[in-house]
Design a protein around this motif. Structure first.
Motif, mmCIF file in Angstrom:
data_model
loop_
_atom_site.group_PDB
_atom_site.id
_atom_site.type_symbol
_atom_site.label_atom_id
_atom_site.label_comp_id
_atom_site.label_asym_id
_atom_site.label_seq_id
_atom_site.Cartn_x
_atom_site.Cartn_y
_atom_site.Cartn_z
ATOM 1 N N ARG A 54 35.313 45.850 -16.293
ATOM 2 C CA ARG A 54 35.522 47.235 -15.836
ATOM 3 C C ARG A 54 34.244 47.872 -16.526
ATOM 4 N NH1 ARG A 54 39.497 51.471 -14.836
ATOM 5 N NH2 ARG A 54 38.434 53.121 -13.664
ATOM 6 N N ALA A 55 33.759 48.935 -16.267
ATOM 7 C CA ALA A 55 32.399 49.227 -16.870
ATOM 8 C C ALA A 55 33.303 49.749 -17.744
ATOM 9 C CB ALA A 55 31.458 49.623 -16.598
ATOM 10 N N LEU A 56 34.170 51.367 -17.104
ATOM 11 C CA LEU A 56 34.509 52.706 -17.932
ATOM 12 C C LEU A 56 35.557 51.306 -20.158
ATOM 13 C CD1 LEU A 56 35.872 55.058 -18.321
ATOM 14 C CD2 LEU A 56 37.929 53.702 -17.154
ATOM 15 N N ASN A 57 35.686 50.278 -19.605
ATOM 16 C CA ASN A 57 36.289 49.852 -21.093
ATOM 17 C C ASN A 57 34.690 49.023 -21.959
ATOM 18 O OD1 ASN A 57 38.469 47.664 -18.908
ATOM 19 N ND2 ASN A 57 38.967 49.804 -19.545
ATOM 20 N N PHE A 58 33.980 49.481 -21.129
ATOM 21 C CA PHE A 58 32.847 48.940 -22.436
ATOM 22 C C PHE A 58 31.659 50.486 -22.438
ATOM 23 C CE2 PHE A 58 33.828 45.233 -19.971
ATOM 24 C CZ PHE A 58 34.248 44.609 -21.527
ATOM 25 N N GLN A 59 32.188 51.418 -22.022
ATOM 26 C CA GLN A 59 31.349 52.993 -22.530
ATOM 27 C C GLN A 59 31.192 52.920 -23.568
ATOM 28 O OE1 GLN A 59 35.282 55.718 -21.615
ATOM 29 N NE2 GLN A 59 33.310 56.821 -20.910
ATOM 30 N N PRO A 60 30.334 53.160 -23.953
ATOM 31 C CA PRO A 60 29.084 53.715 -25.592
ATOM 32 C C PRO A 60 29.669 54.516 -26.180
ATOM 33 C CG PRO A 60 27.425 53.730 -23.559
ATOM 34 C CD PRO A 60 28.798 53.834 -22.134
ATOM 35 N N GLN B 208 46.049 54.997 -13.012
ATOM 36 C CA GLN B 208 45.285 54.485 -13.849
ATOM 37 C C GLN B 208 46.698 54.011 -15.047
ATOM 38 O OE1 GLN B 208 41.641 53.706 -14.482
ATOM 39 N NE2 GLN B 208 41.543 54.786 -12.059
ATOM 40 N N GLU B 209 46.362 52.807 -15.860
ATOM 41 C CA GLU B 209 46.807 52.823 -16.250
ATOM 42 C C GLU B 209 45.771 52.280 -17.319
ATOM 43 O OE1 GLU B 209 49.940 49.929 -15.826
ATOM 44 O OE2 GLU B 209 49.336 49.527 -14.508
ATOM 45 N N TYR B 210 47.054 51.171 -18.531
ATOM 46 C CA TYR B 210 46.348 50.580 -20.118
ATOM 47 C C TYR B 210 45.941 49.434 -19.872
ATOM 48 C CZ TYR B 210 47.001 55.479 -21.895
ATOM 49 O OH TYR B 210 47.466 56.676 -22.104
ATOM 50 N N HIS B 211 44.514 49.169 -20.400
ATOM 51 C CA HIS B 211 44.196 47.179 -20.880
ATOM 52 C C HIS B 211 45.135 46.860 -21.682
ATOM 53 C CE1 HIS B 211 42.732 43.584 -20.868
ATOM 54 N NE2 HIS B 211 42.589 43.799 -20.051
ATOM 55 N N THR B 212 46.246 45.775 -21.568
ATOM 56 C CA THR B 212 46.933 45.761 -22.434
ATOM 57 C C THR B 212 46.842 45.328 -23.268
ATOM 58 O OG1 THR B 212 47.781 43.148 -21.561
ATOM 59 C CG2 THR B 212 49.194 45.802 -20.851
ATOM 60 N N THR B 213 45.446 44.248 -23.028
ATOM 61 C CA THR B 213 44.873 43.275 -24.813
ATOM 62 C C THR B 213 44.240 44.371 -25.379
ATOM 63 O OG1 THR B 213 45.100 41.368 -23.421
ATOM 64 C CG2 THR B 213 43.074 41.560 -24.874
ATOM 65 N N LEU B 214 43.442 45.211 -24.497
ATOM 66 C CA LEU B 214 42.311 46.206 -25.358
ATOM 67 C C LEU B 214 43.406 47.305 -26.410
ATOM 68 C CD1 LEU B 214 39.802 47.268 -22.176
ATOM 69 C CD2 LEU B 214 39.799 45.227 -24.750
ATOM 70 N N LEU B 215 44.724 47.766 -26.084
ATOM 71 C CA LEU B 215 45.690 48.637 -26.464
ATOM 72 C C LEU B 215 45.816 47.915 -27.899
ATOM 73 C CD1 LEU B 215 46.830 51.163 -25.840
ATOM 74 C CD2 LEU B 215 48.667 49.792 -25.404
ATOM 75 N N ARG B 216 46.165 46.703 -28.013
ATOM 76 C CA ARG B 216 46.888 46.729 -28.964
ATOM 77 C C ARG B 216 45.786 45.996 -29.595
ATOM 78 N NH1 ARG B 216 48.872 42.258 -25.315
ATOM 79 N NH2 ARG B 216 47.712 41.190 -25.410
ATOM 80 N N ALA C 284 41.746 59.844 -30.516
ATOM 81 C CA ALA C 284 42.148 58.302 -29.887
ATOM 82 C C ALA C 284 42.668 58.646 -28.352
ATOM 83 C CB ALA C 284 44.008 58.538 -30.308
ATOM 84 N N PHE C 285 42.869 59.670 -28.087
ATOM 85 C CA PHE C 285 42.932 60.527 -26.100
ATOM 86 C C PHE C 285 41.733 59.532 -25.911
ATOM 87 C CE2 PHE C 285 41.344 62.935 -23.230
ATOM 88 C CZ PHE C 285 42.111 62.722 -22.392
ATOM 89 N N ARG C 286 40.120 59.846 -26.383
ATOM 90 C CA ARG C 286 38.866 58.977 -25.765
ATOM 91 C C ARG C 286 39.309 57.358 -25.812
ATOM 92 N NH1 ARG C 286 37.526 62.628 -22.358
ATOM 93 N NH2 ARG C 286 37.572 64.874 -23.163
ATOM 94 N N VAL C 287 39.622 57.309 -26.678
ATOM 95 C CA VAL C 287 39.758 55.544 -26.968
ATOM 96 C C VAL C 287 41.081 55.070 -26.269
ATOM 97 C CG1 VAL C 287 40.896 54.073 -28.212
ATOM 98 C CG2 VAL C 287 38.468 55.574 -29.111
ATOM 99 N N LEU C 288 42.092 55.793 -25.941
ATOM 100 C CA LEU C 288 42.956 55.266 -24.824
ATOM 101 C C LEU C 288 42.036 55.487 -23.300
ATOM 102 C CD1 LEU C 288 45.792 56.356 -26.391
ATOM 103 C CD2 LEU C 288 45.487 54.515 -26.575
ATOM 104 N N ARG C 289 41.525 56.351 -23.101
ATOM 105 C CA ARG C 289 41.328 56.821 -21.658
ATOM 106 C C ARG C 289 39.810 55.140 -21.213
ATOM 107 N NH1 ARG C 289 41.299 61.693 -18.984
ATOM 108 N NH2 ARG C 289 43.262 62.611 -19.348
ATOM 109 N N SER C 290 39.495 54.734 -22.127
ATOM 110 C CA SER C 290 38.588 54.288 -22.080
ATOM 111 C C SER C 290 39.205 52.616 -21.325
ATOM 112 C CB SER C 290 37.264 53.516 -22.853
ATOM 113 O OG SER C 290 38.152 52.928 -24.077
ATOM 114 N N MET C 291 40.790 53.059 -21.512
ATOM 115 C CA MET C 291 40.670 51.483 -21.741
ATOM 116 C C MET C 291 41.338 51.468 -21.036
ATOM 117 S SD MET C 291 42.249 50.914 -25.785
ATOM 118 C CE MET C 291 41.130 50.120 -26.929
ATOM 119 N N SER C 292 41.434 52.934 -19.652
ATOM 120 C CA SER C 292 42.326 52.214 -18.423
ATOM 121 C C SER C 292 41.725 50.771 -17.372
ATOM 122 C CB SER C 292 41.630 53.426 -17.895
ATOM 123 O OG SER C 292 42.395 54.497 -18.911
#
Length: 474
Positions: free
Chosen positions: A264-270, A418-426, A404-412
């Motif tokens: 997902r592109a959102l998970n890699f937003q610059p 939406q919810e968080y990608h468990t691997t990226l969250l860790r 932290a808020f912006r980082v969490l949003r990027s892991m959607s």
């Protein structure tokens, strides 16, 4: 379905007093019973409009207007809506363009400490809040009625205590009208009877409310100070003044090293990757490492079984977890999983929602003190440290930050919800700092929450004294 009491039927004279309203709301809400109780008190009662002063007599909301939001504090002001006025932490408020706010048409919507705020439109119509000292210079929307006390005639805290009490609630909610969208207008509440109990009683109640407001302002200041302390000590204070929207949209970027973890592109937003790069540039541990032996997952889904307050627990959802006082439903704890109740200093991250700027998805709260009595829905990630060197209070100082808020949003991940990608969250980096630094930041957060509990206690005491004053005269 509510029905009228046999010994207390709706009367023809009531219709006239309600402007010939034919909907059942004011007659079944307890409003008229409260009116009669106050009328029978052998003390002076004055209409609300006689103890207010200022613009429009001290009772007003405002015009509808086009809202332009900015992020630069130099050119914007904090903006409070009918839901925002209920929250405990104002750090994530939207900001209205200052050039608009200070115009003649909107300048009177500026808030001042001591005002009582009443939401007057929508689902939350009728709820009350108090403008505490740190709200000076905030602006409010047209969906909030401002009640400006005439402090020469009545204490601001005493007036708020009456409006916030069960008596004030019944009177205010009795004025609500509308079907799909609820409304209250200032002229609907201008004649509400305010009982006067003498200087001694009113001063004591007033001081308790004022002290509670000051403690809540200190709670806010301490949390902000803890987060600033963490980022400055870690050497990443540039992330404190995060101009997310000023950096432009994430369009046309390339990403190498893609794996099956995510496409997902959102998970890699610059923009988010830059934040992660800065966090990783200092000494850190991953969130997964901190929570090993603790907990890092959302709650279990479960069926709600209603229960009365004496046998149940109050269930708090995502939106109300950020309020000063929650109003969740009561459920049976025996019929729910164990993880609805939280360990001390559990950080709860709102885990389901959409990506709207003013949505709570991605925001965090900490459970401690009196809030340990509440239950929480499955819609939170439970962040429980398994390492005593990183207590929950320290983690919360990090998680409440904009970075932290912006980082969490990027892991959607997900579709509409939406919810968080468990691997990226860790893999989220958490700054380490020295033990002394962590202890200092932890102590600041813990002190803030003690002040919040003390504020609640003082407000409860004020309402109890008002209740006693009314019932002893009845």
């Amino acid at each position: 379905m509510k029905v009228a009491e046999r010994g207390n039927p709706a009367r023809r004279e009531w219709l006239s007093r309600q402007g010939l309203r034919l909907d059942a709301k004011p007659y079944l809400s307890g409003s008229f019973a409260t009116h009669r109780l106050l009328e029978q008190l052998p003390v002076e009662k004055v209409p609300l409009k006689e103890v207010t002063a200022g613009h429009a007599g001290g009772l007003y909301n405002g015009p509808q207007f086009r809202r332009v939001y900015l992020n630069d504090p130099e050119h914007s002001v904090p903006f409070v809506g009918s839901k925002d006025m209920l929250v405990a932490d104002f750090s994530a408020l939207p900001r209205l363009r200052k050039a608009d706010a200070e115009t003649r048409q909107l300048s009177y919507l500026r808030l001042e400490p001591g005002m009582t705020l009443i939401s007057c439109s929508g689902f939350n119509a009728g709820r009350r809040s108090y403008a505490r000292p740190d709200m000076a210079g905030y602006w409010s929307s047209q969906d909030v009625i401002k009640v400006v006390p005439d402090t020469q005639r009545i204490g601001a805290g005493y007036l708020h205590a009456f409006l916030a009490s069960r008596f004030g609630e019944a009177l205010v909610r009795g004025t609500v009208y509308g079907s799909a969208v609820k409304h209250i207008e200032p002229h609907h509440i201008e004649d509400l009877p305010v009982p006067r109990f003498g200087d001694a009683v009113e001063k004591e109640i007033d001081e308790l409310v004022q002290e509670a407001a000051e403690l809540r302002a200190e709670f806010q200041a301490d949390l902000d100070a803890a987060t600033r302390d963490l980022f400055r000590t870690a050497g990443i204070e540039d992330l404190l003044d995060l101009r997310w929207h000023a950096e432009g949209r994430d369009l046309g970027f390339a990403q190498s090293g893609i794996s099956a973890t995510s496409l997902r592109a959102l998970n890699f937003q610059p923009r988010a990757r830059e934040i992660l790069k800065r966090l990783s540039s200092v000494e850190h541990v991953t969130l997964g490492e901190v929570c090993a032996g603790g907990r890092l997952r959302t709650g279990k889904r479960f069926r709600r079984v209603e229960a009365s307050p004496e046998y149940g627990v109050r269930l708090i959802g995502q939106r109300q977890s950020f309020w000063i006082r929650p109003e969740g439903r009561w459920i049976s704890a025996d019929q729910a999983p164990d993880d609805i109740l939280q360990q001390d200093e559990t950080v709860l991250v709102a885990a389901h929602g959409t990506l709207g700027e003013n949505e709570v998805y991605g925001r965090s709260v900490m459970v401690t003190g009196s809030w340990l009595e509440h239950a929480f829905s499955q819609d939170f990630v439970r962040v429980v440290s398994g390492d005593s060197a990183f207590p929950g209070a320290y983690l919360f100082a990090f998680f409440r930050s904009e970075a932290a808020f912006r980082v969490l949003r990027s892991m959607s991940v997900g579709g509409k919800q939406q919810e968080y990608h468990t691997t990226l969250l860790r893999e989220i980096p958490v700054p380490v700092l020295t033990e002394a630094d962590r202890d200092r930041i932890t102590a600041t957060v813990r002190s803030a929450y003690k002040k919040r509990d003390e504020a609640d206690r003082k407000e409860d005491c004020a309402l109890a004294k008002l209740e006693e004053a009314v019932t002893s005269e009845a």
